[in-house]
Scaffold this motif. Structure first.
Motif: not given
Length: 340
Positions: A252-265, A109-116
């Motif tokens: 727990i099973r994962a060899r790799y974890f990937i996250t590419a979030s452009s913004v997070e709280n 809500p604070l960044l909506a105008l700049n988000m996709d």
């Protein structure tokens, strides 16, 4: 009921909001119970935590936009002399009781105008953002899940601002355990909203696959949000939305974890990933930097781009930047008691 509080989670029934609702419900249920407003999909909490009292509220999108909190007055007539009202992401339109607490549940809500976002969502979230900012004056305490999020709340008395992170009980549970024998040749990503940048996740997956041809990618979250070209890859599996317990089992099973979030709280989703997967690639954003502060990591660029992930190994992690839910709630009540 000795804990005379009212927690409003009525618009949060998935993701981090649901995780926090579970934690708060369990904690207060063990301590005699308290009051919650929840969405109809959380009506099972009535049986799960019988010492708490749950008020079920359902709102349409229009009533959420134009008649937000219209249900609150009726609920308040059923409760006497509340010591605290805690609103998870819902503007506090007037003072409710002795201590009024607003928690910023999302930075959208604070960044909506700049988000996709779609035009409709830009308008919807921008209106909510204006309502949040306009009504912060009614809150005695204002919390968010990262210092980055707190920094978005301009012109606010700093004495009101409180960092209230997500509890990391699962991460701490497995931190000192050897779970290497549970690993499979899979990569995991969690969340499929636009800001999760699945295009970048997939690019990193393809890079990893260059030296590991049998690697598979599991995408956890709503299938409708996943680009078709990713779904068409036979080494990608979309799980859909699954219970949080299953998410933990996948990680727990994962060899790799990937996250590419452009913004997070918060660093909530990234925290679970990096503490459970063997190797992680997380986007270089402020909440993620708060999570790995003081820990060794490297920058891992995406080929043919100017974007780089933070690459971190599970074996290099410490608990210095995370907390238990018990610590989170003890701190919350400390702030409440200071004003009540």
């Amino acid at each position: 009921m000795k804990n005379n509080y009212l927690f409003n989670f009525s618009v949060s029934w998935t993701g981090g909001g649901l995780k926090r609702l579970y934690a708060y419900s369990e904690w207060f249920d063990k301590k005699g119970g308290t009051n919650f407003i929840v969405h109809p999909t959380c009506s099972n909490f009535i049986d799960l935590y019988p010492n708490n009292k749950y008020f079920i509220v359902k709102q349409s999108k229009l009533s959420r936009l134009f008649k937000d909190s219209s249900y609150l007055q009726e609920i308040l007539t059923k409760l006497d002399n509340l010591d605290m009202y805690y609103s998870y992401g819902i503007p506090i339109y007037s003072r409710v009781c002795k201590v009024n607490w607003f928690h910023l549940s999302s930075v959208t809500p604070l960044l909506a105008l700049n988000m996709d976002l779609s035009i409709f969502n830009k308008i919807k979230y921008s209106i909510l953002g204006m309502k949040i900012k306009r009504n912060l004056k009614h809150a005695d305490h204002i919390s968010a899940e990262s210092n980055f999020s707190l920094g978005l709340l301009k012109d606010i008395d700093e004495n009101k601002l409180i960092l209230s992170v997500h509890g990391s009980d699962d991460e701490l549970k497995y931190l000192d355990q050897n779970i290497d024998d549970k690993k499979e040749n899979i990569a995991i990503t969690v969340g499929t909203h636009t800001y999760k940048r699945l295009d970048l996740v997939y690019s990193k997956f393809l890079e990893l696959k260059e030296n590991n041809n049998e690697l598979k990618l599991f995408v956890i979250g709503e299938k409708n949000n996943i680009p078709s070209y990713i779904l068409q890859d036979k080494q990608v599996e979309a799980t859909g939305t699954i219970p949080r317990k299953k998410v933990i089992e996948f990680l727990i099973r994962a060899r790799y974890f990937i996250t590419a979030s452009s913004v997070e709280n918060s660093y909530n989703a990234a925290s679970e990933g990096i503490f459970l997967a063997t190797e992680s690639f997380i986007s270089d954003i402020s909440p993620h930097m708060e999570l790995v502060k003081g820990m060794p990591y490297t920058h891992s660029p995406i080929q043919n781009s100017n974007i780089a992930f933070l690459q971190i190994s599970r074996s290099d992690l410490s608990s210095s930047n995370i907390a238990t839910w018990d610590q989170v709630l003890v701190d919350l009540l400390k702030h409440v008691n200071a004003l009540s």
